[in-house]
Design a protein around this motif. Structure first.
Motif, PDB file in Angstrom:
ATOM      1  N   PHE A  98      31.448 -15.958  -6.293  1.00  0.00           N
ATOM      2  CA  PHE A  98      31.097 -16.899  -7.360  1.00  0.00           C
ATOM      3  C   PHE A  98      30.702 -18.256  -6.783  1.00  0.00           C
ATOM      4  O   PHE A  98      29.769 -18.901  -7.255  1.00  0.00           O
ATOM      5  CB  PHE A  98      32.262 -17.062  -8.330  1.00  0.00           C
ATOM      6  CG  PHE A  98      32.621 -15.802  -9.068  1.00  0.00           C
ATOM      7  CD1 PHE A  98      31.661 -14.858  -9.383  1.00  0.00           C
ATOM      8  CD2 PHE A  98      33.931 -15.550  -9.461  1.00  0.00           C
ATOM      9  CE1 PHE A  98      31.978 -13.688 -10.055  1.00  0.00           C
ATOM     10  CE2 PHE A  98      34.267 -14.390 -10.137  1.00  0.00           C
ATOM     11  CZ  PHE A  98      33.295 -13.454 -10.442  1.00  0.00           C
ATOM     12  N   GLY A  99      31.446 -18.685  -5.764  1.00  0.00           N
ATOM     13  CA  GLY A  99      31.108 -19.955  -5.128  1.00  0.00           C
ATOM     14  C   GLY A  99      29.732 -19.911  -4.486  1.00  0.00           C
ATOM     15  O   GLY A  99      28.955 -20.872  -4.588  1.00  0.00           O
ATOM     16  N   SER A 100      29.416 -18.790  -3.843  1.00  0.00           N
ATOM     17  CA  SER A 100      28.090 -18.650  -3.233  1.00  0.00           C
ATOM     18  C   SER A 100      27.000 -18.706  -4.290  1.00  0.00           C
ATOM     19  O   SER A 100      25.930 -19.290  -4.073  1.00  0.00           O
ATOM     20  CB  SER A 100      28.004 -17.318  -2.476  1.00  0.00           C
ATOM     21  OG  SER A 100      28.914 -17.289  -1.402  1.00  0.00           O
ATOM     22  N   ALA A 101      27.277 -18.109  -5.456  1.00  0.00           N
ATOM     23  CA  ALA A 101      26.288 -18.131  -6.539  1.00  0.00           C
ATOM     24  C   ALA A 101      26.078 -19.549  -7.062  1.00  0.00           C
ATOM     25  O   ALA A 101      24.936 -19.973  -7.292  1.00  0.00           O
ATOM     26  CB  ALA A 101      26.736 -17.213  -7.670  1.00  0.00           C
ATOM     27  N   VAL A 102      27.168 -20.289  -7.248  1.00  0.00           N
ATOM     28  CA  VAL A 102      27.036 -21.664  -7.751  1.00  0.00           C
ATOM     29  C   VAL A 102      26.330 -22.540  -6.719  1.00  0.00           C
ATOM     30  O   VAL A 102      25.514 -23.403  -7.067  1.00  0.00           O
ATOM     31  CB  VAL A 102      28.416 -22.244  -8.126  1.00  0.00           C
ATOM     32  CG1 VAL A 102      28.301 -23.723  -8.487  1.00  0.00           C
ATOM     33  CG2 VAL A 102      29.006 -21.469  -9.295  1.00  0.00           C
ATOM     34  N   LEU A 103      26.616 -22.319  -5.445  1.00  0.00           N
ATOM     35  CA  LEU A 103      25.887 -23.055  -4.407  1.00  0.00           C
ATOM     36  C   LEU A 103      24.402 -22.713  -4.452  1.00  0.00           C
ATOM     37  O   LEU A 103      23.551 -23.596  -4.323  1.00  0.00           O
ATOM     38  CB  LEU A 103      26.452 -22.709  -3.025  1.00  0.00           C
ATOM     39  CG  LEU A 103      27.782 -23.356  -2.636  1.00  0.00           C
ATOM     40  CD1 LEU A 103      28.255 -22.808  -1.298  1.00  0.00           C
ATOM     41  CD2 LEU A 103      27.651 -24.871  -2.572  1.00  0.00           C
ATOM     42  N   ALA A 104      24.103 -21.433  -4.652  1.00  0.00           N
ATOM     43  CA  ALA A 104      22.703 -21.008  -4.698  1.00  0.00           C
ATOM     44  C   ALA A 104      21.962 -21.643  -5.868  1.00  0.00           C
ATOM     45  O   ALA A 104      20.775 -21.977  -5.755  1.00  0.00           O
ATOM     46  CB  ALA A 104      22.624 -19.479  -4.793  1.00  0.00           C
TER      47      ALA A 104
ATOM     48  N   ASP B 233      12.527 -20.647  -6.162  1.00  0.00           N
ATOM     49  CA  ASP B 233      11.539 -20.575  -5.077  1.00  0.00           C
ATOM     50  C   ASP B 233      12.186 -20.915  -3.740  1.00  0.00           C
ATOM     51  O   ASP B 233      11.881 -20.287  -2.713  1.00  0.00           O
ATOM     52  CB  ASP B 233      10.380 -21.536  -5.350  1.00  0.00           C
ATOM     53  CG  ASP B 233       9.470 -21.045  -6.460  1.00  0.00           C
ATOM     54  OD1 ASP B 233       9.545 -19.840  -6.797  1.00  0.00           O
ATOM     55  OD2 ASP B 233       8.708 -21.865  -7.010  1.00  0.00           O
ATOM     56  N   GLN B 234      13.058 -21.925  -3.727  1.00  0.00           N
ATOM     57  CA  GLN B 234      13.746 -22.291  -2.488  1.00  0.00           C
ATOM     58  C   GLN B 234      14.652 -21.153  -2.012  1.00  0.00           C
ATOM     59  O   GLN B 234      14.730 -20.868  -0.817  1.00  0.00           O
ATOM     60  CB  GLN B 234      14.569 -23.562  -2.707  1.00  0.00           C
ATOM     61  CG  GLN B 234      13.730 -24.817  -2.869  1.00  0.00           C
ATOM     62  CD  GLN B 234      14.557 -26.020  -3.298  1.00  0.00           C
ATOM     63  OE1 GLN B 234      15.583 -25.884  -3.980  1.00  0.00           O
ATOM     64  NE2 GLN B 234      14.117 -27.212  -2.905  1.00  0.00           N
ATOM     65  N   LEU B 235      15.333 -20.504  -2.955  1.00  0.00           N
ATOM     66  CA  LEU B 235      16.191 -19.378  -2.597  1.00  0.00           C
ATOM     67  C   LEU B 235      15.383 -18.225  -2.018  1.00  0.00           C
ATOM     68  O   LEU B 235      15.799 -17.594  -1.038  1.00  0.00           O
ATOM     69  CB  LEU B 235      16.961 -18.880  -3.831  1.00  0.00           C
ATOM     70  CG  LEU B 235      18.195 -19.668  -4.238  1.00  0.00           C
ATOM     71  CD1 LEU B 235      18.792 -19.069  -5.513  1.00  0.00           C
ATOM     72  CD2 LEU B 235      19.238 -19.653  -3.132  1.00  0.00           C
ATOM     73  N   GLU B 236      14.233 -17.958  -2.616  1.00  0.00           N
ATOM     74  CA  GLU B 236      13.394 -16.865  -2.133  1.00  0.00           C
ATOM     75  C   GLU B 236      12.883 -17.161  -0.730  1.00  0.00           C
ATOM     76  O   GLU B 236      12.841 -16.269   0.133  1.00  0.00           O
ATOM     77  CB  GLU B 236      12.225 -16.636  -3.088  1.00  0.00           C
ATOM     78  CG  GLU B 236      11.351 -15.436  -2.734  1.00  0.00           C
ATOM     79  CD  GLU B 236      12.133 -14.135  -2.638  1.00  0.00           C
ATOM     80  OE1 GLU B 236      11.773 -13.296  -1.791  1.00  0.00           O
ATOM     81  OE2 GLU B 236      13.114 -13.957  -3.400  1.00  0.00           O
ATOM     82  N   GLU B 237      12.516 -18.388  -0.478  1.00  0.00           N
ATOM     83  CA  GLU B 237      12.059 -18.764   0.857  1.00  0.00           C
ATOM     84  C   GLU B 237      13.196 -18.642   1.867  1.00  0.00           C
ATOM     85  O   GLU B 237      12.997 -18.194   3.003  1.00  0.00           O
ATOM     86  CB  GLU B 237      11.527 -20.197   0.842  1.00  0.00           C
ATOM     87  CG  GLU B 237      11.035 -20.689   2.200  1.00  0.00           C
ATOM     88  CD  GLU B 237       9.979 -19.774   2.814  1.00  0.00           C
ATOM     89  OE1 GLU B 237      10.002 -19.596   4.056  1.00  0.00           O
ATOM     90  OE2 GLU B 237       9.130 -19.247   2.070  1.00  0.00           O
ATOM     91  N   GLU B 238      14.407 -18.977   1.453  1.00  0.00           N
ATOM     92  CA  GLU B 238      15.579 -18.834   2.323  1.00  0.00           C
ATOM     93  C   GLU B 238      15.829 -17.361   2.650  1.00  0.00           C
ATOM     94  O   GLU B 238      16.142 -17.007   3.788  1.00  0.00           O
ATOM     95  CB  GLU B 238      16.805 -19.443   1.635  1.00  0.00           C
ATOM     96  CG  GLU B 238      18.019 -19.565   2.524  1.00  0.00           C
ATOM     97  CD  GLU B 238      19.151 -20.284   1.818  1.00  0.00           C
ATOM     98  OE1 GLU B 238      20.091 -19.589   1.382  1.00  0.00           O
ATOM     99  OE2 GLU B 238      19.089 -21.521   1.697  1.00  0.00           O
TER     100      GLU B 238
END
Length: 395
Positions: A369-375, A381-386
């Motif tokens: 859950f923490g990883s999701a909130v950070l994401a 678009d930034q997440l996809e590039e990551e």
């Protein structure tokens, strides 16, 4: 005593859930959601043969045979946990332990093939009667009896049948909710906290449902956001002498076991009234966006599709269940890891292994859950590039 009385099975079938295929049972010693092929269901079929025929008459919309989920309970279970409220409460607890993890996976890993909506756990309106002879239905709109031989059960046509395995369930949270479920529905006058908890879970179940079918509009999605905010407010309501408000919800979210320091730093300002504001961390800032979206939709203000998304462009209906699961942990007082034995006192390898396993289980979902909130702090678009960058580094 007749042979039939002597052979009463240990378990009895209460309801059918055709939208879920249960791989691993979910439940307690006395109550469970399981597959229709479970040996405990077989006992029920042996006692009521028409139940077997009833369960085999479920198909998907194009005729594919289904193996529906079945809610079962021990034959000697107290009547208090067999009421409609108790059965719904058990189902609502399962929803709260499945749906948030799926939305986290969607955000973090782009996983799409898990259970994302509570409709998967819809209880079918028809069931075999207690005498094992007739198919009966009882809803606010229908009271009917018919022959089992004419029955044709079907899963919801607007969604795929979900697959439920052990790994899909937030096991740590489910164990605690199971205890609270027993406490809530086994007494005639439960504590306010238990009442608030299961009222909140019931509204969360409605909030987690499909916003609509092919005719779904922006307002259907907005209604879902409003229901999520209501689920939070019911959870924090202190009782007849108090009231729920935004501040109480923000306080509860702040108490949740967020594992990343970035999610506890008070770096966002939110408006509390016309003349006051407060600083909150990223999870509280996301709840503020839910709260303001709820107000716009329910108060008749102008809205557009951007109102259904966070400030970084993520669907608020995907963020809400994640925040709610963490708020549940704060409400229930769970989330602290067990003490790991150190070398200053005696301990066995078994003690250490058990403590480590417990710690991993307790931390698994809060970490996700923490990883999701950070994401969500980044744009899609930034997440996809990551993600692309990570894939390139692996090559």
């Amino acid at each position: 005593m007749s042979k039939r009385t002597r052979n009463i099975p240990e378990w009895k079938a209460l309801a059918v859930l055709p939208n879920v295929r249960v791989i691993n049972p979910v439940g307690t010693d006395s109550f469970a959601l399981t597959a229709s092929s479970d040996s405990r269901v077989d006992q029920c079929v042996t006692f009521h043969p028409k139940l077997g025929s009833f369960l085999k008459r479920f198909t998907a919309s194009h005729g594919e045979k289904l193996e529906p989920g079945v809610l079962i309970c021990r034959h000697d279970a107290p009547e208090e946990i067999l009421t409609a409220d108790a059965v719904a409460g058990f189902r609502d607890a399962i929803v709260a332990c499945v749906v948030p993890g799926t939305h986290s996976d969607i955000i973090v890993n782009r996983a799409q093939l898990r259970i994302a909506y509570s409709d998967t756990f819809m209880i079918y309106p028809w069931m075999l009667d207690k005498f094992g002879k007739w198919a009966t239905a009882r809803t606010p709109a229908l009271l009917a009896t018919h022959t089992v031989s004419r029955f044709r059960g079907m899963s919801a046509p607007g969604m795929s049948v979900g697959r439920l395995a052990t790994t899909d369930v937030d096991q740590h949270l489910f164990r605690e909710l199971s205890k609270r479920w027993q406490k809530r529905f086994s007494v005639s006058e439960p504590d306010w906290a238990e009442i608030a908890l299961f009222r909140s879970l019931n509204v969360a179940n409605a909030a987690a449902s499909l916003p609509g079918g092919t005719e779904a509009t922006i307002h259907d999605f907005g209604r879902g956001i409003a229901l999520w905010v209501s689920a939070f407010e019911i959870l924090v309501h202190p009782g007849p002498s108090g009231q729920a408000n935004k501040a109480r919800v923000l306080d509860l979210i702040a108490l949740a076991p967020w594992r990343y320091r970035n999610l506890t730093e008070l770096v966002h300002k939110v408006q509390m009234s016309r003349s006051s504001s407060r600083m909150v961390a990223a999870p509280g800032f996301l709840y503020d966006q839910l709260y303001r979206a709820r107000n716009r939709f329910l108060h008749g203000e102008p809205v557009d599709w951007t109102d259904l998304h966070s400030s970084t462009g993520h669907p608020l209906l995907g963020v809400a269940p994640i925040l709610f699961s963490m708020a549940l942990r704060a409400f229930l007082g769970i989330g602290s890891s067990p003490e790991i034995p150190d070398d200053k006192r005696e301990f066995s390898v078994e003690d250490l292994a058990e403590a480590l396993c417990q710690s991993m289980e307790i931390n698994e979902m809060p970490n996700l859950f923490g990883s999701a909130v950070l994401a969500v702090q980044q744009t899609p678009d930034q997440l996809e590039e990551e993600r692309r960058s990570r894939r390139r580094r692996r090559r």
